[in-house]
Structures are given as structure tokens and as C-alpha cells.
Write a protein that holds these residues in place. Structure first.
Motif, PDB file in Angstrom:
ATOM      1  N   ALA A  61       0.947  -1.044   0.080  1.00 34.73           N
ATOM      2  CA  ALA A  61      -0.016   0.002   0.062  1.00 34.73           C
ATOM      3  C   ALA A  61       0.872   1.346  -0.053  1.00 34.73           C
ATOM      4  O   ALA A  61       0.394   2.303   0.536  1.00 34.73           O
ATOM      5  N   SER A  62       1.944   1.097  -0.309  1.00 37.55           N
ATOM      6  CA  SER A  62       3.046   2.467  -0.494  1.00 37.55           C
ATOM      7  C   SER A  62       2.424   3.591  -1.314  1.00 37.55           C
ATOM      8  O   SER A  62       2.588   4.544  -0.718  1.00 37.55           O
ATOM      9  N   PHE A  63       1.805   3.278  -2.340  1.00 34.53           N
ATOM     10  CA  PHE A  63       1.280   4.559  -3.077  1.00 34.53           C
ATOM     11  C   PHE A  63       0.162   5.019  -2.058  1.00 34.53           C
ATOM     12  O   PHE A  63       0.471   6.480  -1.904  1.00 34.53           O
ATOM     13  N   ALA A  64      -0.811   4.516  -1.616  1.00 35.03           N
ATOM     14  CA  ALA A  64      -1.689   5.004  -0.607  1.00 35.03           C
ATOM     15  C   ALA A  64      -1.057   5.760   0.598  1.00 35.03           C
ATOM     16  O   ALA A  64      -1.433   6.867   1.156  1.00 35.03           O
ATOM     17  N   ILE A  65      -0.070   5.123   1.049  1.00 38.05           N
ATOM     18  CA  ILE A  65       0.635   5.493   2.475  1.00 38.05           C
ATOM     19  C   ILE A  65       1.381   7.162   1.751  1.00 38.05           C
ATOM     20  O   ILE A  65       1.306   7.846   2.947  1.00 38.05           O
TER      21      ILE A  65
END
Length: 263
Positions: free
Chosen positions: A66-70
Motif C-alpha cells: 500500500a506504499s502509494f496510498a501511504i
């Protein structure tokens, strides 16, 4: 929830669970005949509190890509208990590194001595080192004085806040129970807010309400004292109610308490 194409106002990473509260409240434990079951867990509670105040929020409870959302979330909220043991420690630190100090990143110093994975209970020095690494990536640190002292080794509120700022954050918020809340910003702005007088019914959820309201205030761009007063009032409202996440306050309820209206 936010539209999938839009970043969340708030993403929290940490535990969810179920809280059992005696019904009715105010009865000695030995006399309790039944319990109410309510959604709980620090990360979940903070997200619920922020959502009740009109913010789009989500919770991450296990390792996902979920790196993009984070990175995109306006605020990322992580918990000290997430640093307690593996694999949550590595996952939490990886999320912080992926975030890269984009936007606002809050580290909640939520030490839980009763939990088996409370690192400070098992190895205080390991807890300090791990939190020191997390603080380098955070922009806000918030916690009660006991938890802040565990991380910094300092038991006086102002000196403790200064130590948290020196560790890398821009804003340190130290909750002092009956002495109120102290908040110190790196730019020199300070807010000292007395506690809201309430009759406490249930301590569960008050920290989460404070956290959700703190995020709401930061997202709103309010001046520091207003943010802390608002967050303190939100926490007090939940402490005065028999449940926790299911009774997170609305904006009208928080403003009503601040303006002297019955809660």
C-alpha cells in the motif's frame, strides 16, 4: 471512505479488536451481569473518530503493498505498539520509510504495559532505539507523559517535548492527565490546555477520539491551541460515555462541549 481515485485524509496502521464494556456502566465488576461488545483497537478508533468528524479514513491492519496510498494520504498515523515485535515492527518502519515525510506523519506513543508485546517492559533500551528510528521519519509525536518518558527517558513534560522535537518531529504533544495537555511546535509555538471537566465513565477510546480530532484539526489548518482544545474535548466526550468507537463525537458535539452546551 474516499473515492478510490482520491487520497485519504487519514490512513492509520495498527491494531483492531473488540472491547467488552460492562453494562450498565458504574457498576462494580463483581456485580456486572452483562457486557457490551464494541469495535476497538487504537488504529481503528482513531480512524472512526476522524470519520465522525467528516474525514475520509482507512485502516491498514496487516502487511500489504500500500506504499502509494501511504505516500498519498494527507496524514499517516502509526502506533508505538506496532513497533513492539515482529513482523509488525518491520512493517511499520517500512511504511514510514515509504512515506518519506510526505505530508503529516503522526507517531502515537501508546505504550501498553499489560500487553505481552510491550517492548519497553521487556527491553527498555530496545524500545528507545526503535522509537528513535521511527521519530526520524515522523512529523508529530503524541502520547501520555508515561509513554513519552519511556521513549525519551525524561519525566518532565516540557523537557520531554523538547527531546521529542530534537529527535526529529515538528510537533510534540504530551498528555498529562489531570494537568491537561502540552503541545510544543518546532517554530516555538506552545499551547498548554487544561483538562475538560467531565465525569469519566469509560477510559477506553478517549485517546483515539483525541487522536482523530487532532488529525482533523491539523487537516483544517487551525492554530495550535484550537487544535489541542478541540482534541481534548473530543477525548473527554468519549471518556464520559459507556462505549468507545461507537460513541465518537460529531463536530457539533465537540463544539457544544467547548461552548458550554450539555454533552
Amino acid at each position: 471512505m474516499a473515492d478510490s481515485s482520491q487520497p485519504f485524509d487519514l490512513i492509520t496502521i495498527g491494531r483492531t479488536g473488540v472491547d467488552l464494556s460492562p453494562l450498565p456502566s458504574g457498576v462494580p465488576l463483581g456485580d456486572v451481569q452483562k457486557f457490551g461488545k464494541f469495535p476497538g483497537g487504537s488504529a481503528a478508533g482513531v480512524s472512526v473518530a476522524a470519520a465522525r468528524l467528516g474525514r475520509s479514513a482507512a485502516v491498514i491492519t496487516h502487511a500489504v503493498d500500500a506504499s502509494f496510498a501511504i505516500r498519498a494520504a494527507r496524514i499517516l498515523w502509526i502506533t508505538g505498539t506496532g513497533l513492539g515485535e515482529e513482523p509488525s515492527r518491520s512493517a511499520t518502519l517500512a511504511a514510514l520509510k515509504a512515506r518519506g515525510k510526505a505530508g503529516t506523519t503522526v507517531l502515537h506513543l501508546d505504550r501498553k504495559p499489560a500487553l505481552a508485546h510491550d517492548t519497553a517492559r521487556k527491553d527498555p533500551e530496545d524500545a528507545r532505539q526503535c522509537h528513535a528510528e521511527a521519530l526520524r521519519h515522523a512529523t508529530v509525536a503524541v502520547g501520555d507523559l508515561d509513554a513519552c518518558e519511556t521513549v525519551t527517558g525524561i519525566g518532565e513534560a516540557r523537557a520531554c517535548a523538547d527531546a521529542l522535537l530534537a529527535a526529529g518531529v515538528e510537533l510534540a504533544v504530551v498528555k498529562q492527565g489531570t494537568k491537561g495537555v502540552l503541545a510544543v511546535h518546532r517554530d516555538g509555538t506552545t499551547a498548554e490546555v487544561p483538562p475538560v471537566p467531565i465525569e469519566a465513565v469509560n477510559g477506553l477510546g478517549a485517546d483515539d477520539a483525541f487522536g482523530g480530532a487532532l488529525c482533523h484539526g491539523l487537516l483544517s489548518g487551525w492554530e495550535l491551541e484550537r487544535i489541542i482544545r478541540y482534541a481534548d474535548a473530543a477525548g473527554a466526550l468519549v471518556a464520559s460515555r459507556p462505549a468507545d468507537s461507537s460513541t465518537m463525537p460529531t463536530p457539533e458535539e465537540v463544539e457544544g462541549l467547548l461552548n458550554g452546551a450539555p454533552s
